[in-house]
Motif scaffolding. Structure first.
Motif, short mmCIF file in Angstrom:
data_model
loop_
_atom_site.label_atom_id
_atom_site.label_comp_id
_atom_site.label_asym_id
_atom_site.label_seq_id
_atom_site.Cartn_x
_atom_site.Cartn_y
_atom_site.Cartn_z
N LEU A 239 40.14 42.38 51.45
CA LEU A 239 39.87 41.45 50.35
C LEU A 239 39.59 40.05 50.87
CD1 LEU A 239 42.51 42.60 47.70
CD2 LEU A 239 40.09 43.16 47.78
N GLN A 240 40.32 39.64 51.91
CA GLN A 240 40.12 38.30 52.46
C GLN A 240 38.78 38.17 53.18
OE1 GLN A 240 43.47 37.46 54.98
NE2 GLN A 240 44.84 36.95 53.28
N ARG A 241 38.38 39.21 53.89
CA ARG A 241 37.19 39.10 54.74
C ARG A 241 35.92 39.64 54.09
NH1 ARG A 241 38.79 41.65 60.39
NH2 ARG A 241 36.64 41.01 60.82
N HIS A 242 36.07 40.64 53.24
CA HIS A 242 34.87 41.32 52.74
C HIS A 242 34.76 41.37 51.22
CE1 HIS A 242 34.25 42.72 56.86
NE2 HIS A 242 35.49 43.17 56.86
N GLY A 243 35.84 40.97 50.52
CA GLY A 243 35.85 41.11 49.07
C GLY A 243 34.72 40.33 48.42
N ARG A 244 34.02 40.97 47.48
CA ARG A 244 32.89 40.34 46.79
C ARG A 244 33.26 40.03 45.34
NH1 ARG A 244 29.37 45.27 48.74
NH2 ARG A 244 31.50 46.09 48.67
N ASP A 245 32.39 39.24 44.71
CA ASP A 245 32.71 38.80 43.35
C ASP A 245 32.86 39.97 42.39
OD1 ASP A 245 32.89 36.13 43.89
OD2 ASP A 245 30.81 35.66 43.38
N TRP A 246 32.00 41.00 42.52
CA TRP A 246 32.12 42.11 41.58
C TRP A 246 33.45 42.84 41.76
CZ3 TRP A 246 33.07 47.03 43.11
CH2 TRP A 246 32.71 47.41 44.41
N GLU A 247 34.01 42.77 42.97
CA GLU A 247 35.31 43.40 43.19
C GLU A 247 36.43 42.59 42.53
OE1 GLU A 247 35.38 45.81 47.26
OE2 GLU A 247 34.43 43.84 47.50
N ARG A 248 36.24 41.30 42.41
CA ARG A 248 37.23 40.51 41.68
C ARG A 248 37.27 40.96 40.22
NH1 ARG A 248 36.13 34.37 42.42
NH2 ARG A 248 38.09 34.27 41.25
N TYR A 249 36.09 41.22 39.64
CA TYR A 249 36.05 41.75 38.28
C TYR A 249 36.78 43.09 38.20
CZ TYR A 249 32.60 38.28 36.74
OH TYR A 249 31.97 37.12 36.41
N ALA A 250 36.56 43.94 39.19
CA ALA A 250 37.18 45.26 39.18
C ALA A 250 38.69 45.16 39.29
CB ALA A 250 36.62 46.10 40.32
N TRP A 251 39.19 44.28 40.17
CA TRP A 251 40.63 44.22 40.43
C TRP A 251 41.39 43.48 39.33
CZ3 TRP A 251 43.62 46.92 43.74
CH2 TRP A 251 42.96 47.65 44.73
N ILE A 252 40.69 42.79 38.44
CA ILE A 252 41.37 42.25 37.25
C ILE A 252 42.10 43.37 36.52
CG2 ILE A 252 40.93 41.51 34.87
CD1 ILE A 252 38.99 39.53 35.81
N LYS A 253 41.47 44.55 36.50
CA LYS A 253 41.99 45.66 35.69
C LYS A 253 43.02 46.50 36.44
CE LYS A 253 40.13 46.27 32.21
NZ LYS A 253 40.36 45.62 30.90
N ALA A 254 43.40 46.08 37.64
CA ALA A 254 44.30 46.90 38.45
C ALA A 254 45.68 47.01 37.82
CB ALA A 254 44.41 46.32 39.86
N ARG A 255 46.22 48.23 37.85
CA ARG A 255 47.56 48.50 37.32
C ARG A 255 48.13 49.70 38.05
NH1 ARG A 255 49.39 52.08 33.54
NH2 ARG A 255 47.27 52.67 32.96
N PRO A 256 49.39 49.62 38.52
CA PRO A 256 49.96 50.75 39.27
C PRO A 256 50.40 51.86 38.31
CG PRO A 256 51.61 49.05 39.04
CD PRO A 256 50.35 48.50 38.45
#
Length: 930
Positions: A239-256
């Motif tokens: 996430l620090q080195r390669h994470g892209r903006d669209w992945e930020r949108y995806a990880w908003i919805k993250a839930r364990p």
């Protein structure tokens, strides 16, 4: 039981609803026909009824269908598929019969998926542990599988025939120790990869009974080319080195779904910092427009105009609006850090987020489109988002949606999609064309790109600026912009930052050209651009918000103070996004609620972030006051009142924080502490950069409590003066405490009373006139504050040395003139020279102290104006004398205030305020018999 045999249904509500359910869903009708016992069993068990789904329902039912005993993979797969069919029929029936609203249906679908995934994960774990042993870290700690849901499942918003988006994580590298079966140990990565593969097969492998869920794992690091499972450390690095903006949108919805306590570790260290930035990242709109363009091309290529998810005005546009605002503001407003779209959407109604009515329109559209999505998928349990084109099928959907006919349904759909598209354009494509002025598009970008020193570059820029309204100042403005173009700042920007600045300058120039003295405004704006340059996201903010650009150039026209504030604290640019924010000055109660909300979003043990939150609040609140001040909407006395309120609210919070810290360390005390404000704080006369003059008092009767209160006062001063990432709150002066610098930092109320009654100098009683109890702890310490106010009145009435009062006051004033008066030829100091502010303050103090014993109301108030008005009301001083003094006092303070806003000392030409100074001096000399 067949679909034509309603008599077999013993429950009336099932018989009454059967027709509409079967008409809308071939899936339910086929399930009832092929499994005649299914509906009857659902009804007789009570599971299929109008009653809401009870908590824990799906977890309990999946265990009935697939008990915990270790079974063969094929048996678990069969049982999960049978159970899934039963529960999907139940969910569809309740939805189509109108027994469940959209929120209940989406929550049931998500809970069903959670239960299935958790049960399949447990089975996979048990099978693999039997074969390879338990995976452990090098420390020996057992490593659990962390299955993370993204997408709609992550937000508890799963639709009827959806994929489930999953990412498989494990905490630490290590290995299993091998199993009793003799199998050798394997690495943790290999173990969890096998677990992920088995989990996918258990859920998604097609059998003669279908599937449980399609599983999509393409959102994992590096997508399909990446490993199926990753450790926490690998995820953080990715996430620090390669994470892209669209992945930020995806990880908003993250839930364990599994091991939530372990997920919390990686969320705090890696996921949340990646998704939610501490600054306002308006640059997201650029990537959002790119993503939207890709979707639109795909929609056009595949002719998906009737796709309620991806088409114009569809579900995806609502998601983009909400998630973009979450990403932009979630770092500062933790309430927005939620995977649930509806929960986030309900928080977006208000200043700087969405305009009035927009949230209501989006909520209505989301409800309609998600219901429609489910209705489309409930027809055949198929993953589709496209409206049918043949008339009978469309009529069927219209009826399932409760419309009176196809025309009514299509009108509703068009209205909702139009509302969504309008809001999407406003939020995502709201920026005005670059350099547009009066309908003419002026090209500034070409000359701004020109190389340094090229003869035509500055000339072309000057011509363009002249067209924007700079007139004869265009050459100077071109020179300034050319210096910026060739500056160290621009050379240090990355490519994205240069593009943003290149797009921004023409837009700003168009607004600046419309202002008075455009070159002066340009200089101030360029100072801000230089300050925010290292973080080009602020360029994006100004590019995205025409309102912010206009407001910035408008405020720059008021002088240096506001632009210096923004340059020092660029987050204030966010206050410019919505004009209504600065037009409304919040009340004290509104400020208190805002401050409380800010502190609620910070952990109690994170002191630096707490102080930073207080500083953010302070800067924004003071900025609002300054804008109203310079706009002429707030008179000087109200400016000081507002600045004093802000300081009191912050001091109250700081004292509460400090009390909790010291009490946790040294134990609670049955006593209280109050802060007494002296000087400008006590007299409601704070300026924009005033210190806080404080004295700390406690009401403990035990000497053993003194160290506690000393530490508490020290902690309060530390919090007020510490340098956080956002700067310090206030400078604090405690020299007015009993015995001054040689006295204890904090005193008991009784000791304070004894000092004031027997040892205080006259000047200390003068200072006490301007004292107020402004804050306390714990919980405000109102009883102690009230006790101080009573004590103050008692001291001022009974213990002033009135036999030498005039001599003491005059002597102190003469000493101040000697030490502080202006020595500059042709100038006077409005504060300290004869006839100025200090003379008026000393007159008010003298009169109040002189008559306090006989007329107590004259010392009731702590500010100079009301002290003067009180002696006039008591007919102790002629009203016309007081009127002259109060008018001069207001005029002086207004002038000093404006000078301070310009960063200048309180010095004016000697011929200014001649009449006022002469009149005040006459009153002084007469009163003091000089």
């Amino acid at each position: 039981m067949s679909e034509t045999d309603p008599g077999a249904l013993s429950q009336p509500y099932l018989r009454e609803s059967q027709e509409c359910v079967f008409a809308a869903s071939d899936f339910v009708r086929r399930a009832a026909a092929s499994h005649p016992e299914l509906i009857q069993e659902l009804g007789s068990s009570g599971d299929l009824s109008p009653a809401p789904t009870p908590p824990g329902y799906f977890t309990e039912r999946v265990l009935r269908a697939a008990p915990d005993a270790v079974a063969a993979d094929s048996e678990i797969m069969s049982r999960l598929r049978q159970w899934r069919r039963r529960e999907m029929v139940r969910i569809a029936w309740r939805d189509l019969a109108g027994w469940a609203d959209l929120g209940q249906t989406l929550n049931d679908l998500s809970a069903l998926a959670d239960a299935a995934i958790a049960r399949a994960t447990r089975h996979a774990w048990e099978r693999l542990v039997l074969r390879h042993g338990v995976p452990r870290a090098s420390s020996g700690a057992v490593q659990s599988p962390v299955v993370v849901a993204l997408g709609k499942l992550g937000g508890h918003e799963l639709n009827f025939s959806s994929d489930v988006d999953l990412v498989f994580l494990f905490p630490e590298a290590g290995a299993t120790a091998g199993a009793e079966t003799g199998e050798s140990g394997i690495s943790n990565e290999e173990f969890f990869t096998l677990l992920g593969q088995l989990l996918i097969r258990l859920l998604a492998a097609p059998t003669d009974q279908g599937i449980v869920f399609r599983v999509d794992v393409r959102l994992r690091p590096f997508g399909e080319s990446g490993p199926l499972v990753v450790s926490f450390a690998s995820l953080e690095d990715y996430l620090q080195r390669h994470g892209r903006d669209w992945e930020r949108y995806a990880w908003i919805k993250a839930r364990p779904i599994t091991a939530p306590e372990r997920y919390a570790e990686v969320y705090a260290t890696a996921i949340r910092p990646f998704v939610y930035r501490r600054y306002l990242d308006y640059g997201l709109f650029e990537s959002l427009r790119e993503m939207k363009a890709l979707i639109e091309r795909e929609v056009e290529r595949r002719e998906l105009q009737d796709d309620v998810k991806l088409g114009p005005g569809g579900i995806r546009e609502i998601e983009f609006i909400v998630q973009a605002l979450q990403l932009i503001r979630g770092g500062r407003d933790m309430r927005l850090q939620t995977p649930a779209l509806n929960a986030a959407l309900s928080l977006l109604d208000g200043h700087k987020l969405l305009p009035p009515g927009a949230v209501r329109d989006l909520q209505g559209a989301y409800e309609f489109l998600r219901r429609l999505e489910n209705r489309l998928q409930m027809v055949g349990d198929e993953q589709t988002h496209i409206l049918p084109r043949d008339a009978p099928a469309r009529a069927r959907i219209a009826a399932a949606m409760g419309a009176s006919g196809v025309a009514h349904f299509e009108a509703q759909l068009a209205q909702h999609r139009s509302a969504v598209a309008t809001q999407f354009r406003a939020v995502v494509f709201g920026a005005a064309p670059a350099g547009e002025r009066g309908g003419v598009l002026v090209d500034l970008e070409t000359p701004l790109r020109a190389g340094a020193g090229l003869p035509g570059a500055t000339a072309g820029l000057s011509d363009a600026l002249q067209a924007l309204g700079f007139g004869s100042d265009a050459t100077e403005a071109a020179r300034l912009l050319g210096e910026l173009r060739d500056s160290w700042l621009v050379r240090k920007l990355d490519e994205r930052g240069r593009r943003r600045l290149q797009a921004l300058l023409p837009r700003l120039a168009g607004s600046i050209g419309a202002r008075q003295q455009p070159v002066a405004v340009l200089k101030r704006v360029l100072r801000i651009l230089e300050a925010i340059g290292p973080r080009s996201a602020y360029f994006a903010l100004l590019n995205e918000s025409a309102e912010a650009r206009e407001r910035l150039t408008e405020l720059a026209g008021h002088g240096d103070f506001l632009t210096n504030q923004i340059a020092s604290y660029p987050l204030l640019l966010d206050e410019l996004v919505d004009r209504r924010v600065l037009a409304h000055l919040p009340s004290r109660s509104e400020l208190a609620a805002e401050l409380q909300l800010a502190l609620e979003q910070v952990r109690d043990d994170d002191i630096e972030r707490q102080v930073e939150a207080l500083r953010h609040f302070q800067q924004a609140a003071i900025f609002h006051v300054a804008v109203a001040d310079l706009d002429g909407r707030l008179p000087l006395m109200r400016v000081s009142d507002r600045l004093t309120e802000i300081a009191e609210l912050i001091l109250e919070c700081v004292m509460g924080i400090a009390w909790r810290q010291i009490a946790a360390q040294f134990g609670e005390r049955p006593a209280a502490l109050c802060a007494v404000g002296y000087g400008k704080l006590g007299g409601f006369e704070l300026g924009y950069s005033s210190d806080l003059d404080l004295v700390f008092l406690h009401d403990s009767q035990s000497l053993e409590d003194q160290p506690f209160f000393v530490r508490l006062a020290q902690r309060i001063m530390h919090l007020l003066t510490m340098h956080s990432a956002a700067g310090r709150l206030y400078e604090v002066d405690v020299r007015l405490r009993p015995s001054g610098q040689s006295g204890a930092l904090v005193a008991g109320l009784d000791a304070f009373a004894e000092y004031q009654e027997s040892s205080a100098w006259t000047w200390e009683h003068q200072a006490l006139l301007h004292a107020r109890a402004v804050a306390g702890a714990p919980h405000g310490a109102r009883h102690l504050r009230a006790a101080f106010e009573r004590l103050r009145m008692q001291i001022l009435q009974r213990h002033v040395r009135r036999e030498r009062l005039r001599e003491d006051v005059r002597s102190m004033r003469e000493r101040m003139r000697r030490e502080l008066a202006s020595r500059r030829a042709g100038q006077i100091d409005i504060k300290q020279d004869a006839g100025g502010i200090a003379d008026i303050e000393f007159l008010a103090q003298y009169w109040a102290l002189k008559w306090a014993r006989d007329y107590p109301p004259v010392v009731q108030f702590s500010d100079t104006i009301r002290q003067l008005e009180s002696v006039a009301s008591a007919a102790l001083v002629p009203q016309d004398t007081v009127d002259l003094l109060t008018c001069a006092y207001r005029a002086y303070r207004t002038r000093v205030h404006h000078l301070s806003l310009e960063g200048r000392p309180p010095l004016v030409p000697a011929d200014e305020f001649l009449a006022e100074r002469s009149a005040v001096s006459t009153i002084w000399n007469t009163t003091m018999q000089v």
